[in-house]
Write a protein that holds these residues in place. Sequence first.
Motif, mmCIF file in Angstrom:
data_model
loop_
_atom_site.group_PDB
_atom_site.id
_atom_site.type_symbol
_atom_site.label_atom_id
_atom_site.label_comp_id
_atom_site.label_asym_id
_atom_site.label_seq_id
_atom_site.Cartn_x
_atom_site.Cartn_y
_atom_site.Cartn_z
ATOM 1 N N THR A 1 9.126 9.880 -9.982
ATOM 2 C CA THR A 1 9.485 8.436 -9.716
ATOM 3 C C THR A 1 9.019 7.722 -11.205
ATOM 4 O OG1 THR A 1 8.845 6.473 -8.476
ATOM 5 C CG2 THR A 1 7.180 7.983 -9.080
ATOM 6 N N ASN A 2 9.882 6.633 -11.172
ATOM 7 C CA ASN A 2 9.490 5.698 -12.263
ATOM 8 C C ASN A 2 8.486 4.602 -11.957
ATOM 9 O OD1 ASN A 2 11.347 4.239 -10.669
ATOM 10 N ND2 ASN A 2 12.446 3.534 -12.315
ATOM 11 N N GLN A 3 8.019 4.703 -10.592
ATOM 12 C CA GLN A 3 6.817 3.924 -10.330
ATOM 13 C C GLN A 3 5.401 4.506 -10.708
ATOM 14 O OE1 GLN A 3 8.628 2.711 -6.039
ATOM 15 N NE2 GLN A 3 6.592 2.547 -6.215
ATOM 16 N N GLU A 4 4.515 3.192 -11.090
ATOM 17 C CA GLU A 4 3.276 4.027 -11.593
ATOM 18 C C GLU A 4 2.423 3.662 -10.417
ATOM 19 O OE1 GLU A 4 2.203 1.366 -14.760
ATOM 20 O OE2 GLU A 4 3.848 2.154 -16.083
ATOM 21 N N HIS B 1 14.960 1.672 -5.378
ATOM 22 C CA HIS B 1 15.511 1.930 -4.181
ATOM 23 C C HIS B 1 14.415 1.690 -3.015
ATOM 24 C CE1 HIS B 1 18.475 5.201 -5.906
ATOM 25 N NE2 HIS B 1 18.847 3.915 -6.012
ATOM 26 N N LEU B 2 13.455 0.673 -3.212
ATOM 27 C CA LEU B 2 12.380 0.532 -2.257
ATOM 28 C C LEU B 2 13.138 0.294 -0.965
ATOM 29 C CD1 LEU B 2 9.628 -0.120 -1.347
ATOM 30 C CD2 LEU B 2 10.050 -2.675 -2.188
ATOM 31 N N LYS B 3 13.976 -0.533 -0.861
ATOM 32 C CA LYS B 3 14.755 -0.950 0.408
ATOM 33 C C LYS B 3 15.471 -0.041 1.367
ATOM 34 C CE LYS B 3 15.219 -6.033 -1.064
ATOM 35 N NZ LYS B 3 15.998 -7.139 -1.273
ATOM 36 N N LEU C 1 2.844 8.667 -2.630
ATOM 37 C CA LEU C 1 2.932 7.311 -2.515
ATOM 38 C C LEU C 1 3.803 6.453 -1.318
ATOM 39 C CD1 LEU C 1 2.392 4.880 -4.474
ATOM 40 C CD2 LEU C 1 4.467 5.543 -5.463
ATOM 41 N N TYR C 2 4.773 7.529 -0.849
ATOM 42 C CA TYR C 2 5.546 7.042 0.309
ATOM 43 C C TYR C 2 4.536 6.747 1.332
ATOM 44 C CZ TYR C 2 9.610 6.606 3.389
ATOM 45 O OH TYR C 2 10.461 6.408 4.395
ATOM 46 N N ALA C 3 3.501 7.587 1.691
ATOM 47 C CA ALA C 3 2.522 7.512 2.717
ATOM 48 C C ALA C 3 1.590 6.143 2.361
ATOM 49 C CB ALA C 3 1.591 8.667 2.942
ATOM 50 N N ARG C 4 1.412 5.962 1.358
ATOM 51 C CA ARG C 4 0.422 4.907 0.976
ATOM 52 C C ARG C 4 1.151 3.644 1.064
ATOM 53 N NH1 ARG C 4 -4.528 7.185 1.415
ATOM 54 N NH2 ARG C 4 -4.552 9.207 0.133
ATOM 55 N N GLU C 5 2.290 3.715 0.797
ATOM 56 C CA GLU C 5 3.090 2.372 0.699
ATOM 57 C C GLU C 5 3.555 2.298 2.444
ATOM 58 O OE1 GLU C 5 6.114 1.947 -3.250
ATOM 59 O OE2 GLU C 5 7.002 2.565 -1.220
ATOM 60 N N MET C 6 3.749 3.236 3.056
ATOM 61 C CA MET C 6 3.802 3.041 4.447
ATOM 62 C C MET C 6 2.791 2.273 5.132
ATOM 63 S SD MET C 6 5.654 3.081 7.328
ATOM 64 C CE MET C 6 6.989 4.277 7.166
ATOM 65 N N ALA C 7 1.456 2.927 4.589
ATOM 66 C CA ALA C 7 0.067 2.413 4.977
ATOM 67 C C ALA C 7 0.083 0.758 4.886
ATOM 68 C CB ALA C 7 -0.983 3.097 4.805
ATOM 69 N N GLU C 8 0.363 0.533 3.757
ATOM 70 C CA GLU C 8 0.290 -0.819 3.192
ATOM 71 C C GLU C 8 1.102 -1.821 4.192
ATOM 72 O OE1 GLU C 8 -0.233 -2.213 -0.543
ATOM 73 O OE2 GLU C 8 -1.656 -0.637 -1.227
ATOM 74 N N ALA C 9 2.463 -1.354 4.294
ATOM 75 C CA ALA C 9 3.307 -2.139 4.860
ATOM 76 C C ALA C 9 2.775 -2.316 6.338
ATOM 77 C CB ALA C 9 4.737 -1.352 4.726
#
Length: 223
Positions: free
Chosen positions: A10-13, A141-143, A170-178
């Motif tokens: 990914t290009n996300q940090e 592609h976040l959305k 990171l997908y799991a961490r983002e889902m948890a934050e969402a």
Amino acid sequence: MFANSRAVTTNQEGVHPALEATVRRHLAHPWRAPLGDHDREAFARAQAWVGTSRRPLILDSGCGTGRSSMLLARRHPEALVLGLDQSAHRLARAERRFDPPDNLLLVRTDCAGFWRLAEAAGWRPWRHYLLYPNPWPKSAHLKRRWHGHPVFPHLLALGGTLVLRTNWELYAREMAEALAFAGLSASVSELTTDGESLTDFESKYRHSGHRLWALTANAEKTV
């Protein structure tokens, strides 16, 4: 599947900087996109199959070749299991590979449309599985990730226990934050290599040496 899968790049940090704004916007403004006739037909088929049963309902969204749906149906004979996938090719493979138990129905549908129809019909699944969804790892592609998609509030409104598995932490961490932005708590942990793989992808990722992650959340609170 050959055990030669590459790790997600990914290009996300870190967690996407627009995640909170995106999620809060979707929570505040319900999605009004038109529903397709094919989704209505798919939901009508599923609704007729479920009927007036009082058995617990399990949704396996993005079930692919149906391995996970079949295993869940066998593990939970007391429940009804619906495997949802938009690919006719993948679902055809499932029907060739397995003899579906009586408590399993595989349905070709777009999950986003199906979830909205299920919510409107008052469905409240006991468990909802999102197993190895497309990570859409590019920042732009976040959305397209479920937690950044406008259908996210409708996913939460279905309630039940949400179970996500992914080979991208990171997908799991983002889902948890969402989920936290919606007032819900989630636990994220690394999967062990013990036990039978639920999906073909899970088996491939394990044999390719990937670290796998699981998120579990109680989504009983609607938004």
